[in-house]
Design a protein around this motif. Structure first.
Motif, PDB file in Angstrom:
ATOM      1  N   SER A 120       0.841  -1.201   0.000  1.00  0.00           N
ATOM      2  CA  SER A 120       0.000   0.000   0.000  1.00  0.00           C
ATOM      3  C   SER A 120       0.871   1.245   0.000  1.00  0.00           C
ATOM      4  O   SER A 120       0.550   2.246  -0.650  1.00  0.00           O
ATOM      5  N   ILE A 121       1.979   1.177   0.744  1.00  0.00           N
ATOM      6  CA  ILE A 121       2.881   2.337   0.779  1.00  0.00           C
ATOM      7  C   ILE A 121       3.425   2.607  -0.631  1.00  0.00           C
ATOM      8  O   ILE A 121       3.431   3.736  -1.102  1.00  0.00           O
ATOM      9  N   VAL A 122       3.850   1.531  -1.307  1.00  0.00           N
ATOM     10  CA  VAL A 122       4.403   1.686  -2.652  1.00  0.00           C
ATOM     11  C   VAL A 122       3.354   2.251  -3.605  1.00  0.00           C
ATOM     12  O   VAL A 122       3.640   3.139  -4.401  1.00  0.00           O
ATOM     13  N   ASP A 123       2.091   1.758  -3.452  1.00  0.00           N
ATOM     14  CA  ASP A 123       1.022   2.271  -4.326  1.00  0.00           C
ATOM     15  C   ASP A 123       0.892   3.783  -4.219  1.00  0.00           C
ATOM     16  O   ASP A 123       0.825   4.498  -5.219  1.00  0.00           O
ATOM     17  N   VAL A 124       0.840   4.269  -2.973  1.00  0.00           N
ATOM     18  CA  VAL A 124       0.675   5.708  -2.767  1.00  0.00           C
ATOM     19  C   VAL A 124       1.916   6.458  -3.251  1.00  0.00           C
ATOM     20  O   VAL A 124       1.813   7.501  -3.898  1.00  0.00           O
TER      21      VAL A 124
ATOM     22  N   LYS B 108       1.861   7.015  -6.823  1.00  0.00           N
ATOM     23  CA  LYS B 108       0.936   8.093  -7.195  1.00  0.00           C
ATOM     24  C   LYS B 108       1.584   9.448  -7.049  1.00  0.00           C
ATOM     25  O   LYS B 108       1.243  10.405  -7.741  1.00  0.00           O
ATOM     26  N   PHE B 109       2.512   9.552  -6.090  1.00  0.00           N
ATOM     27  CA  PHE B 109       3.207  10.822  -5.879  1.00  0.00           C
ATOM     28  C   PHE B 109       4.459  10.942  -6.763  1.00  0.00           C
ATOM     29  O   PHE B 109       5.195  11.912  -6.670  1.00  0.00           O
ATOM     30  N   GLY B 110       4.704   9.927  -7.576  1.00  0.00           N
ATOM     31  CA  GLY B 110       5.821  10.034  -8.530  1.00  0.00           C
ATOM     32  C   GLY B 110       7.171   9.661  -7.971  1.00  0.00           C
ATOM     33  O   GLY B 110       8.197   9.948  -8.592  1.00  0.00           O
ATOM     34  N   ILE B 111       7.204   9.005  -6.788  1.00  0.00           N
ATOM     35  CA  ILE B 111       8.497   8.592  -6.250  1.00  0.00           C
ATOM     36  C   ILE B 111       9.070   7.473  -7.137  1.00  0.00           C
ATOM     37  O   ILE B 111       8.328   6.610  -7.600  1.00  0.00           O
ATOM     38  N   GLY B 112      10.352   7.490  -7.374  1.00  0.00           N
ATOM     39  CA  GLY B 112      10.984   6.429  -8.166  1.00  0.00           C
ATOM     40  C   GLY B 112      10.850   6.628  -9.663  1.00  0.00           C
ATOM     41  O   GLY B 112      11.228   5.762 -10.440  1.00  0.00           O
TER      42      GLY B 112
ATOM     43  N   LEU C 173      12.407   3.611  -5.696  1.00  0.00           N
ATOM     44  CA  LEU C 173      11.298   3.219  -4.828  1.00  0.00           C
ATOM     45  C   LEU C 173      11.363   1.703  -4.679  1.00  0.00           C
ATOM     46  O   LEU C 173      11.021   0.974  -5.599  1.00  0.00           O
ATOM     47  N   PRO C 174      11.815   1.228  -3.528  1.00  0.00           N
ATOM     48  CA  PRO C 174      11.949  -0.231  -3.378  1.00  0.00           C
ATOM     49  C   PRO C 174      10.591  -0.876  -3.165  1.00  0.00           C
ATOM     50  O   PRO C 174       9.693  -0.259  -2.587  1.00  0.00           O
ATOM     51  N   SER C 175      10.434  -2.076  -3.669  1.00  0.00           N
ATOM     52  CA  SER C 175       9.204  -2.827  -3.447  1.00  0.00           C
ATOM     53  C   SER C 175       9.617  -4.292  -3.386  1.00  0.00           C
ATOM     54  O   SER C 175      10.714  -4.635  -3.800  1.00  0.00           O
TER      55      SER C 175
ATOM     56  N   LEU D 260      15.248   3.442  -0.046  1.00  0.00           N
ATOM     57  CA  LEU D 260      14.523   4.553  -0.648  1.00  0.00           C
ATOM     58  C   LEU D 260      15.434   5.734  -1.003  1.00  0.00           C
ATOM     59  O   LEU D 260      16.237   6.178  -0.203  1.00  0.00           O
ATOM     60  N   LEU D 261      15.312   6.238  -2.244  1.00  0.00           N
ATOM     61  CA  LEU D 261      16.090   7.409  -2.663  1.00  0.00           C
ATOM     62  C   LEU D 261      15.191   8.355  -3.455  1.00  0.00           C
ATOM     63  O   LEU D 261      14.405   7.915  -4.290  1.00  0.00           O
ATOM     64  N   VAL D 262      15.315   9.650  -3.164  1.00  0.00           N
ATOM     65  CA  VAL D 262      14.521  10.632  -3.903  1.00  0.00           C
ATOM     66  C   VAL D 262      15.389  11.836  -4.250  1.00  0.00           C
ATOM     67  O   VAL D 262      16.435  12.047  -3.654  1.00  0.00           O
ATOM     68  N   THR D 263      14.915  12.606  -5.229  1.00  0.00           N
ATOM     69  CA  THR D 263      15.616  13.844  -5.576  1.00  0.00           C
ATOM     70  C   THR D 263      14.802  15.022  -5.056  1.00  0.00           C
ATOM     71  O   THR D 263      13.577  14.896  -4.879  1.00  0.00           O
ATOM     72  N   PRO D 264      15.435  16.156  -4.808  1.00  0.00           N
ATOM     73  CA  PRO D 264      14.679  17.321  -4.322  1.00  0.00           C
ATOM     74  C   PRO D 264      13.524  17.703  -5.235  1.00  0.00           C
ATOM     75  O   PRO D 264      12.450  18.066  -4.742  1.00  0.00           O
ATOM     76  N   ILE D 265      13.686  17.599  -6.553  1.00  0.00           N
ATOM     77  CA  ILE D 265      12.577  17.999  -7.428  1.00  0.00           C
ATOM     78  C   ILE D 265      11.390  17.050  -7.271  1.00  0.00           C
ATOM     79  O   ILE D 265      10.234  17.468  -7.324  1.00  0.00           O
ATOM     80  N   GLN D 266      11.666  15.759  -7.017  1.00  0.00           N
ATOM     81  CA  GLN D 266      10.562  14.824  -6.770  1.00  0.00           C
ATOM     82  C   GLN D 266       9.793  15.206  -5.516  1.00  0.00           C
ATOM     83  O   GLN D 266       8.561  15.177  -5.485  1.00  0.00           O
ATOM     84  N   MET D 267      10.554  15.581  -4.484  1.00  0.00           N
ATOM     85  CA  MET D 267       9.901  15.967  -3.225  1.00  0.00           C
ATOM     86  C   MET D 267       9.086  17.242  -3.422  1.00  0.00           C
ATOM     87  O   MET D 267       8.000  17.398  -2.859  1.00  0.00           O
ATOM     88  N   ALA D 268       9.605  18.163  -4.229  1.00  0.00           N
ATOM     89  CA  ALA D 268       8.864  19.399  -4.497  1.00  0.00           C
ATOM     90  C   ALA D 268       7.568  19.082  -5.224  1.00  0.00           C
ATOM     91  O   ALA D 268       6.518  19.646  -4.917  1.00  0.00           O
TER      92      ALA D 268
END
Lengths: 368, 592
Positions: free
Chosen positions: B392-396, B399-403, B418-420, B447-455
């Motif tokens: 469920s975490i990965v699904d959401v 949706k937010f564009g992580i990974g 985005l690990p699954s 888990l790894l993200v970029t600042p633009i993804q978080m924005a």
């Protein structure tokens, strides 16, 4: 067959090919060094590529020469299909490379090759095989001639999409010569040509750049800075060479005046640097090549070998004729490389494969 | 066989006919050659000697880059260059000139001599000695003209990055085209010596900005004097580019992060326009336009802090507690928890014998969902993550564009990770452990993200419905500014489709984070800021500090992401930067 035939013709044809290639490598370097230096800051850039192509060509020629050419008859259909496939693939922009408005090159990793050069050889094998098998039927238009004309027609359409009129002219000339030699009635052939003429006319006059080329051919001095530019620069190169030439490396026309000085217009640079003596010498080499080639064809041990050798010899000599005709202004501008000499690995390799087949045919007829 | 021989004779006859045709053509060519080369040889030789066509290139001016308020950020300006023409000068003269120039220009004498010697083989061509000198220097050289033979002042066009280091990663820089580029370039667009964009906007929009070089075909006589111009191809000026970046906002953001290492991304959450994109440390792109070569450039390239890396889109970090937004959303969407239910945090969480720590060693005591997000309680989220489950975490998160890349036009973007369970099976051929879910719930682990993804993610939370693809290019116009050539349209990248209740609780929670919780330093007077802090542990040293927030300011909805590398706690190091940026935008009344 006691044909008075004692000279070792496969050796002599190979030596002539090597000789022409050596001239080509020298002249490619001479014509391209400064251009290459300006373009990629490496004056050996084209020389290195040409040397690579020549080495591959020699290896392939020897390889082809050592196998029995009759094996080609068995693989001809897949070869033609693969060639056509590659030709069609060059139309996909992601896979191909564009140069001078025409999309004729095919990329595989770092290799760039033009399937057009290989389709010439493949078409010759195909026609030779067809003529050898349908020997008796060829006089019959519907059963013998018509099917092969259809196949050739399809091939021409594909090649014309690639905007290469030169290739069509060469394959057309070779194919019709082969059909005549193979026994087709001259009347049939002439009739077909008459039928094609209106198409050819519309092809030339509907494509703007071809029309301009033809007009420029008819009167190059009308507009020396634009349409007639290529031909005039070629005349200037040939003319300023005179009888003995300016000396190797001394061409001035190759310095950005002559278009494609190391590919299609290399003969002009040769004319400028080694003069009328040099150009005549090269033409004589091509005549000897054609003579030996036709002799090999005449004494081949079977029909397929004969047509194959004839086709390849015709292809190489007609390409030489057309190219030299263009640079001397006898024929309108068409992009055809000078066999063995012009820069271009695809052309060099495919021509050397042809030489290999000639060697193979020639080896067989010695023991008959 | 006999039949064959008869056929053979016929063929031979035909061959003879064909060869006659061949020889006629051949003869024509030979006669033609003889005519051209021998009969007309002299004539052509004279024509060839007399009439020479020279090609003189005219370089195209590169396009201007503006911000959204049409303030030029990069433009072409005149550069006063000092050149030396050495023809007719003796060695002593050159040394003498070099010494005098050295006094005026403040460059070492040997260096000047070296620059002059570069053109030794072409003594007629001017050798570049100094670029873009000040007016004072120009005047002083003009005054001493008599003592400086061969020294000339040329005005050449030069690319100026008007604000120096401002938005350097975003704008990129230009440089001479490399041999590799030329070989790879199939359309033969480049020639040795051309200047092309190497990174950033300069690279991405190079085809627009570069324009088309022109040239003149000039007929010259044997002595090189011009007879007439045969044809002239006017250069086509490069196109002008208008970015969505707001220069003032970008400046405020860069001032706020000061000399810390990190990134700031500010998006308009209603259309995805990027208002500021900061990466620190930055560089000055003006250094690269120098034709003299530069040691500083080499130093930058070798700098251990990776100055060229655009941290806003290229650097990947663990999101830390910022990821709790996603876990909370997943829990609310799945509707499996009682939000009032309290959990007791005593600073530790046990899974079997394995211990997971809360960042607050003493523990938070009794926490419910709201308090957990306000105080960023790890223990609560460990349990919540385990309950919700990784899928469920990965699904959401998806949706937010992580990974996934945000597909901003800059080509260097990284996509994070985005690990699954499926990813782990493919990558390591191993099953997924509950411990990993627990780690993931607080944004640690793979888990790894970029600042633009978080924005983008926080803009989505602020927008409540969709996440737009971040866009940078307002429009591209031709140099006369009368033709629109290209532009980016707002483009919905993800539709969130969350329940109203989820969004409401999320909004309330994040507002309270800034009002009462860990993000209090981002609090701005008369502004409703909703945000979340994050502290990402990493093996390279001090924790990375995150802060993401959204707010409405002057009628525009913003999504902001701050990252400070090795800054420590997100609340302490990153939140105040957001606070400073927002209050300055508010105070200065910047129209966004």
């Amino acid at each position: 067959m006691a044909y008075p035939y004692k000279i070792n013709s496969h050796l002599s044809i190979f030596l002539i090919a090597l000789f022409l290639m050596a001239i080509g490598i020298t002249m490619v370097y001479s014509a391209s060094a400064i251009l290459a230096n300006e373009w990629v800051k490496d004056s050996y850039y084209f020389l290195k590529k040409q040397l690579l192509g020549a080495s591959i060509g020699i290896i392939l020629a020897l390889l082809m020469g050592s196998i029995n050419y009759k094996a080609l008859q068995k693989i001809v259909k897949p070869v033609v299909i693969v060639c056509m496939l590659f030709l069609a693939l060059t139309l996909i922009p992601e896979l191909s490379k564009e140069a001078g408005g025409a999309r004729r090159w095919f990329k595989v990793g770092f290799l760039v090759f033009s399937p057009l050069e290989f389709i010439k050889v493949a078409a010759i094998i195909f026609i030779a095989d067809y003529l050898a098998r349908k020997e008796d039927l060829i006089k019959n238009f519907e059963k013998g001639l018509f099917p092969i004309l259809i196949v050739l027609g399809i091939l021409f359409v594909i090649i014309l999409i690639q905007r290469s009129l030169g290739t069509v002219i060469i394959i057309g000339a070779v194919a019709f010569s082969m059909l005549i030699i193979g026994g087709a009635r001259i009347g049939h052939i002439l009739g077909t040509i008459l039928l094609i003429l209106p198409f050819a006319y519309s092809l030339i006059y509907n494509v703007d750049y071809r029309k301009r080329r033809i007009l420029a051919f008819l009167n190059p001095w009308d507009d020396p800075s634009d349409k007639g530019y290529h031909i005039i620069q070629s005349f200037l190169a040939l003319g300023s060479g005179g009888l003995f030439g300016k000396g190797l490396g001394e061409s001035k026309q190759k310095l950005f005046y002559l278009p494609a000085p190391h590919t299609d217009f290399i003969f002009s640079v040769i004319g400028e640097e080694v003069g009328c003596i040099g150009t005549t010498f090269i033409i004589i080499l091509f005549i000897i090549f054609a003579w030996i080639g036709f002799k090999i064809a005449a004494s081949a041990s079977d029909l397929f070998g004969r047509y194959l050798a004839f086709g390849i010899t015709t292809m190489i000599s007609s390409q030489a004729l057309l190219n030299i005709g263009v640079v001397t202004g006898v024929v309108p501008t068409t992009g055809v490389p000078l066999p063995f000499i012009s820069f271009g690995n695809s052309s060099l390799i495919s021509v050397m494969m042809g030489v290999g087949m000639l060697i193979s045919v020639s080896k067989k007829n010695r023991y008959v | 066989m006999k039949n064959n021989l008869i056929e053979f004779d016929k063929a031979k006859k035909k061959l003879q006919h064909l060869s006659i045709f061949f020889f006629v053509v051949l003869l024509a060519i030979l006669i033609r050659l003889f005519y051209l080369q021998v009969v007309k040889g002299n004539y052509f030789c004279q024509v060839s000697e007399k009439n020479r066509i020279q090609l003189i290139p005219i370089p195209a001016p590169r396009g201007v880059v503006y911000d959204c308020k049409e303030t030029p950020l990069v433009k072409i300006g005149p550069s006063f260059d000092i050149m030396v023409v050495q023809i007719g000068l003796k060695k002593e003269d050159i040394e003498n000139i070099a010494r005098k120039l050295s006094c005026i220009l403040n460059i070492k004498t040997e260096k000047i001599i070296a620059f002059i010697n570069k053109k030794k083989s072409l003594p007629c061509e001017p050798a570049l000695v100094a670029e873009n000198v000040s007016k004072d220097v120009v005047i002083r050289i003009a005054e001493h003209k008599m003592e400086l033979p061969g020294v000339i002042i040329q005005v050449n066009p030069k690319r100026f990055y008007v604000y120096g280091e401002l938005a350097s990663h975003l704008l990129g820089y230009i440089g001479e085209v490399s041999k590799k580029d030329i070989e790879r370039d199939e359309e033969r667009r480049y020639k040795t010596g051309d200047l092309i964009g190497k990174t950033g906007i300069e690279k991405t929009l190079d085809d627009y900005l570069r324009g088309e070089n022109g040239g003149k075909q000039v007929e010259v006589d044997a002595k090189g004097r011009k007879i007439r111009i045969l044809s002239c191809k006017e250069p086509k000026a490069g196109r002008n580019v208008y970015l969505t970046i707001n220069r003032q906002v970008q400046e405020i953001a860069e001032e706020a992060i000061k000399d810390k290492q990190g990134a700031v991304v500010i998006l308009n959450s209603d259309n995805g326009k990027v208002l500021a994109l900061v990466s620190k440390p930055s560089f000055n792109p003006n250094m690269f336009t120098s034709r003299l070569g530069n040691e500083v450039v080499k130093k930058i390239l070798e700098h251990p802090n990776h100055i060229f890396m655009n941290r806003a889109i290229q650097a990947e970090y663990s999101p830390g507690s910022v990821f709790k937004i996603i876990v909370k959303t997943a829990a609310l969407e799945k509707n499996i928890i009682n939000i009032k239910k309290k959990v007791f945090c005593k600073g530790k969480y046990f899974l079997g014998k394995k211990e997971f720590k809360c960042w607050e060693k003493a523990g938070h005591g009794e926490v419910d969902l709201l308090k957990a997000i306000i105080k960023s309680c790890n223990v609560y989220f460990y349990g919540l993550g385990a309950m919700v489950g990784i899928n469920s975490i990965v699904d959401v998160a998806e949706k937010f564009g992580i990974g996934e890349k945000t597909n901003i036009v800059l080509s260097e973007e990284k996509k994070g990770l985005l690990p699954s369970p499926r990813w782990k099976r493919e990558k390591f051929n191993e099953g997924w452990y509950l411990g990993e879910t627990i780690n993931c719930s607080v944004g640690q682990g793979y888990l790894l993200v970029t600042p633009i993804q978080m924005a983008c993610m926080i803009s989505g939370v602020g927008n409540k419905e969709v996440i737009y693809r971040p866009m940078l290019i307002e429009k591209v116009e031709n140099s006369n500014r009368d033709e629109l050539i290209d532009y980016e349209k707002p483009e919905v990248k993800y539709r969130l489709n969350f329940k109203d209740k989820t969004l409401k609780l999320l909004d309330e929670g994040l507002k309270d984070v800034v009002r009462l919780g860990t993000g209090w330093r981002a609090c701005v007077w008369r502004l409703k800021v909703a945000g979340k802090t994050g502290t990402s542990q990493n093996p390279h040293g001090e924790d990375h500090a995150w802060f993401v927030c959204y707010t409405e300011i002057n009628g525009v909805n913003l999504g902001i992401c701050i990252l400070v590398e090795h800054g420590g706690g997100g609340g302490k190091a990153a939140a105040p930067i957001a606070g400073e940026i927002l209050s300055k935008i508010k105070m200065q009344g910047i129209i966004l």
